[in-house]
Design an enzyme around this catalytic site. Sequence first.
Site, PDB file in Angstrom:
ATOM      1  N   ASN A 182     -39.577  11.730 -21.955  1.00 24.36           N
ATOM      2  CA  ASN A 182     -39.518  10.983 -23.225  1.00 24.36           C
ATOM      3  C   ASN A 182     -39.603  11.877 -24.452  1.00 24.36           C
ATOM      4  O   ASN A 182     -38.964  11.598 -25.479  1.00 24.36           O
ATOM      5  CB  ASN A 182     -40.683   9.974 -23.297  1.00 24.36           C
ATOM      6  CG  ASN A 182     -40.548   8.830 -22.301  1.00 24.36           C
ATOM      7  OD1 ASN A 182     -39.425   8.481 -21.907  1.00 24.36           O
ATOM      8  ND2 ASN A 182     -41.662   8.247 -21.894  1.00 24.36           N
ATOM      9  N   ARG A 213     -31.776   2.608 -22.885  1.00 27.14           N
ATOM     10  CA  ARG A 213     -32.619   3.572 -22.185  1.00 27.14           C
ATOM     11  C   ARG A 213     -34.107   3.295 -22.391  1.00 27.14           C
ATOM     12  O   ARG A 213     -34.919   3.471 -21.464  1.00 27.14           O
ATOM     13  CB  ARG A 213     -32.285   4.985 -22.683  1.00 27.14           C
ATOM     14  CG  ARG A 213     -33.040   6.071 -21.935  1.00 27.14           C
ATOM     15  CD  ARG A 213     -32.507   7.447 -22.291  1.00 27.14           C
ATOM     16  NE  ARG A 213     -33.092   8.479 -21.457  1.00 27.14           N
ATOM     17  CZ  ARG A 213     -33.755   9.542 -21.932  1.00 27.14           C
ATOM     18  NH1 ARG A 213     -33.934   9.677 -23.243  1.00 27.14           N
ATOM     19  NH2 ARG A 213     -34.247  10.429 -21.111  1.00 27.14           N
TER      20      ARG A 213
HETATM   21  C1  HEM Z   1     -30.649   7.486 -12.259  1.00 30.22           C
HETATM   22  C2  HEM Z   1     -31.531   8.237 -12.860  1.00 30.22           C
HETATM   23  C3  HEM Z   1     -31.415   8.623 -14.311  1.00 30.22           C
HETATM   24  C4  HEM Z   1     -31.589   9.858 -14.815  1.00 30.22           C
HETATM   25  C5  HEM Z   1     -31.943  11.107 -14.042  1.00 30.22           C
HETATM   26  C6  HEM Z   1     -31.361   9.772 -16.226  1.00 30.22           C
HETATM   27  C7  HEM Z   1     -31.474  10.838 -17.103  1.00 30.22           C
HETATM   28  C8  HEM Z   1     -31.080  10.793 -18.418  1.00 30.22           C
HETATM   29  C9  HEM Z   1     -31.094  11.919 -19.307  1.00 30.22           C
HETATM   30  C10 HEM Z   1     -31.598  13.311 -18.966  1.00 30.22           C
HETATM   31  C11 HEM Z   1     -30.586  11.513 -20.493  1.00 30.22           C
HETATM   32  C12 HEM Z   1     -30.382  12.353 -21.742  1.00 30.22           C
HETATM   33  C13 HEM Z   1     -31.648  12.334 -22.595  1.00 30.22           C
HETATM   34  C14 HEM Z   1     -31.608  13.333 -23.721  1.00 30.22           C
HETATM   35  O1  HEM Z   1     -30.737  14.187 -23.751  1.00 30.22           O
HETATM   36  O2  HEM Z   1     -32.504  13.273 -24.601  1.00 30.22           O
HETATM   37  C15 HEM Z   1     -30.259  10.128 -20.361  1.00 30.22           C
HETATM   38  C16 HEM Z   1     -29.704   9.358 -21.346  1.00 30.22           C
HETATM   39  C17 HEM Z   1     -29.466   8.004 -21.224  1.00 30.22           C
HETATM   40  N1  HEM Z   1     -29.825   7.204 -20.162  1.00 30.22           N
HETATM   41 FE1  HEM Z   1     -30.387   7.848 -18.347  1.00 30.22          FE
HETATM   42  N2  HEM Z   1     -31.058   8.487 -16.542  1.00 30.22           N
HETATM   43  C18 HEM Z   1     -31.092   7.740 -15.407  1.00 30.22           C
HETATM   44  C19 HEM Z   1     -30.906   6.384 -15.301  1.00 30.22           C
HETATM   45  C20 HEM Z   1     -30.679   5.553 -16.377  1.00 30.22           C
HETATM   46  C21 HEM Z   1     -30.763   4.125 -16.344  1.00 30.22           C
HETATM   47  C22 HEM Z   1     -31.190   3.309 -15.133  1.00 30.22           C
HETATM   48  C23 HEM Z   1     -30.441   3.675 -17.589  1.00 30.22           C
HETATM   49  C24 HEM Z   1     -30.392   2.266 -18.108  1.00 30.22           C
HETATM   50  C25 HEM Z   1     -30.154   1.208 -17.383  1.00 30.22           C
HETATM   51  C26 HEM Z   1     -30.135   4.836 -18.390  1.00 30.22           C
HETATM   52  C27 HEM Z   1     -29.682   4.814 -19.680  1.00 30.22           C
HETATM   53  C28 HEM Z   1     -29.448   5.935 -20.447  1.00 30.22           C
HETATM   54  C29 HEM Z   1     -28.760   5.902 -21.722  1.00 30.22           C
HETATM   55  C30 HEM Z   1     -28.109   4.691 -22.353  1.00 30.22           C
HETATM   56  C31 HEM Z   1     -28.798   7.203 -22.221  1.00 30.22           C
HETATM   57  C32 HEM Z   1     -28.292   7.697 -23.572  1.00 30.22           C
HETATM   58  C33 HEM Z   1     -29.436   7.563 -24.574  1.00 30.22           C
HETATM   59  C34 HEM Z   1     -29.127   8.016 -25.984  1.00 30.22           C
HETATM   60  O3  HEM Z   1     -28.015   8.416 -26.296  1.00 30.22           O
HETATM   61  O4  HEM Z   1     -30.074   7.949 -26.813  1.00 30.22           O
HETATM   62  N3  HEM Z   1     -30.327   5.952 -17.639  1.00 30.22           N
HETATM   63  N4  HEM Z   1     -30.576   9.706 -19.094  1.00 30.22           N
END
Ligand code: HEM
Length: 355
Positions: free
Chosen positions: A96, A64
């Site tokens: 972030n 992420r």
């Molecule tokens: C399509 C639009 C996307 C949205 C709206 C989105 C939104 C989010 C949100 C809200 C979280 C949770 C953050 C938290 O609770 O602190 C998250 C976690 C995550 N996102 Fe996305 N995301 C998107 C696309 C992506 C992309 C493109 C990637 C990587 C290629 C990605 C990888 C991740 C990963 C691996 C997590 C887990 C992180 C952790 O456990 O620390 N996301 N995302």
Amino acid sequence: MRFILSIVLCVAILGAFPLSSDSQASNLDPSFYKNTCPSVHSIVRGVLRNVSKSDPRILASLVRLHFHDCFVQGCDASILLNNTATIVSEQGAAPNNNSIRGLDVVNQIKTAVENNCSNTVSCADILALSAEIASVLAGGPDWKVPLGRRDSLTANLTLANQNLPGPSFNLTQLLSFFARQGLNITDLVALSGAHTIGRAQCKFFSSRLYNFSGTGNPDPTLDAGYRQTLQSLCPNGGPGTTLANLDVTTPDAFDNAYFSNLLSHKGLLQSDQELFSTPGANTTAIVNSFSSNQTLFFEAFKASMIKMGNIGVLTGSQGEIRKQCNFLNSNSVGLANVASKESSSSEHDGMVSSY
Ligand code: HEM
Ligand SMILES: *[C@@H]1O[C@H](CO)[C@@H](O)[C@H](O)[C@H]1NC(C)=O
Ligand SMILES: *[C@@H]1O[C@H](CO)[C@@H](O)[C@H](O)[C@H]1NC(C)=O
Ligand SMILES: *[C@@H]1O[C@H](CO)[C@@H](O)[C@H](O)[C@H]1NC(C)=O
Ligand SMILES: *[C@@H]1O[C@H](CO)[C@@H](O)[C@H](O)[C@H]1NC(C)=O
Ligand SMILES: *[C@@H]1O[C@H](CO)[C@@H](O)[C@H](O)[C@H]1NC(C)=O
Ligand SMILES: *[C@@H]1O[C@H](CO)[C@@H](O)[C@H](O)[C@H]1NC(C)=O
Ligand SMILES: *[C@@H]1O[C@H](CO)[C@@H](O)[C@H](O)[C@H]1NC(C)=O
Ligand SMILES: *[C@@H]1O[C@H](CO)[C@@H](O)[C@H](O)[C@H]1NC(C)=O
Ligand SMILES: *[C@@H]1O[C@H](CO)[C@@H](O)[C@H](O)[C@H]1NC(C)=O
Ligand SMILES: *[C@@H]1O[C@H](CO)[C@@H](O)[C@H](O)[C@H]1NC(C)=O
């Protein structure tokens, strides 16, 4: 004859120097550090293997971090810059703040890399390499990471708030945010597949459980049993910081279960479920294909990660190779603070000299 020859020459030259308007064009090269830091891959892998034993989620967090770097003025490690007199950190941006993880691990990797080959490997490349190695360690695909990025001299909090997609986005908004980065509909679906690992805090999806889009009712695209499970985890008005698995089926395994979850209406975020449940959308077919063929998903994920990793990169003499990822090389105050912190910590003894 001469005319034909000049056309042939022209085509040959264009082929050798791809136009910069081509979104695939990149001056990056997987063998960039072959002579100057051949051990960089194994050093990153060593640290991640080690850290992930006690913190499996770190693999998700690093994937992420690369994404949140690339979507804001390109993959230039701007996200790593801390607040200083001249920098307003992107770390404070809404998507972030209290959410990104892994900054300390990136510093651990950077220190290990600096000890092996100093002033050579950029922080932006460390983020890109970490994302790929994290994918592999979680059971996902591997790819040759194009390298040679340099680190930015700026950060942009405003842009971070503008460019990073939100968890309540509908498909139209998602497509438009990705298109702005040169990423298409297949990239959106493939990259969203990164949500096959990692966690999300209740505050990012609880409106779906209780009052979806101000309707007073839950999101109708959410499976009822799954909704009840999430409601017990995230009581209405309760702490927004409780964590849920993004992939309810195989939380820490990088596989295609994320997509089969969408088919059974068990996507955690609205932005996830939209990919499958938006009426008439052609993302539905892509979700179906990835859920029925993991190889197809992995191939698409690799290609889209490489494409994302090319966004707005600095190369050649642009930017700099930061010595410490959180500060510009010109920031002697920030660097001195880091050096004094590290010399007072026995864990880091002997590493101060590289600053
Ligand atoms: C399509 C639009 C996307 C949205 C709206 C989105 C939104 C989010 C949100 C809200 C979280 C949770 C953050 C938290 O609770 O602190 C998250 C976690 C995550 N996102 Fe996305 N995301 C998107 C696309 C992506 C992309 C493109 C990637 C990587 C290629 C990605 C990888 C991740 C990963 C691996 C997590 C887990 C992180 C952790 O456990 O620390 N996301 N995302
Ligand atoms: C692995 O982690 C342990 C404890 O956190 C640490 O002492 C050790 O130096 C680490 N090894 C590497 C290669 O990072
Ligand atoms: C940079 O800021 C982060 C918080 O955003 C903090 O955890 C970290 O310790 C800071 N790094 C340094 C070297 O001060
Ligand atoms: C980040 O969140 C903290 C609360 O944890 C808050 O005090 C701070 O103002 C936020 N930062 C920004 C830049 O909004
Ligand atoms: C860098 O690491 C490799 C592999 O661990 C080692 O063989 C090499 O001697 C190291 N080089 C330096 C300058 O520390
Ligand atoms: C930061 O991003 C904003 C919003 O796109 C833009 O208006 C501004 O010029 C950028 N600032 C810098 C210093 O690049
Ligand atoms: C998506 O959200 C935007 C902004 O809220 C809105 O203008 C648009 O009508 C929505 N599109 C669909 C298809 O719901
Ligand atoms: C998306 O872009 C990739 C290459 O960047 C291309 O192969 C693919 O056909 C595009 N997909 C669509 C639906 O345009
Ligand atoms: C749902 O949200 C809307 C808009 O935010 C609000 O007006 C309404 O009172 C809420 N309904 C319930 C039952 O909380
Ligand atoms: C997806 O649908 C949009 C219109 O909704 C269309 O412009 C686009 O070409 C379609 N893409 C594919 C790959 O079918
Ligand atoms: C799955 O996708 C891969 C990669 O595109 C392809 O080679 C393979 O034939 C597909 N398998 C099936 C069963 O369709």
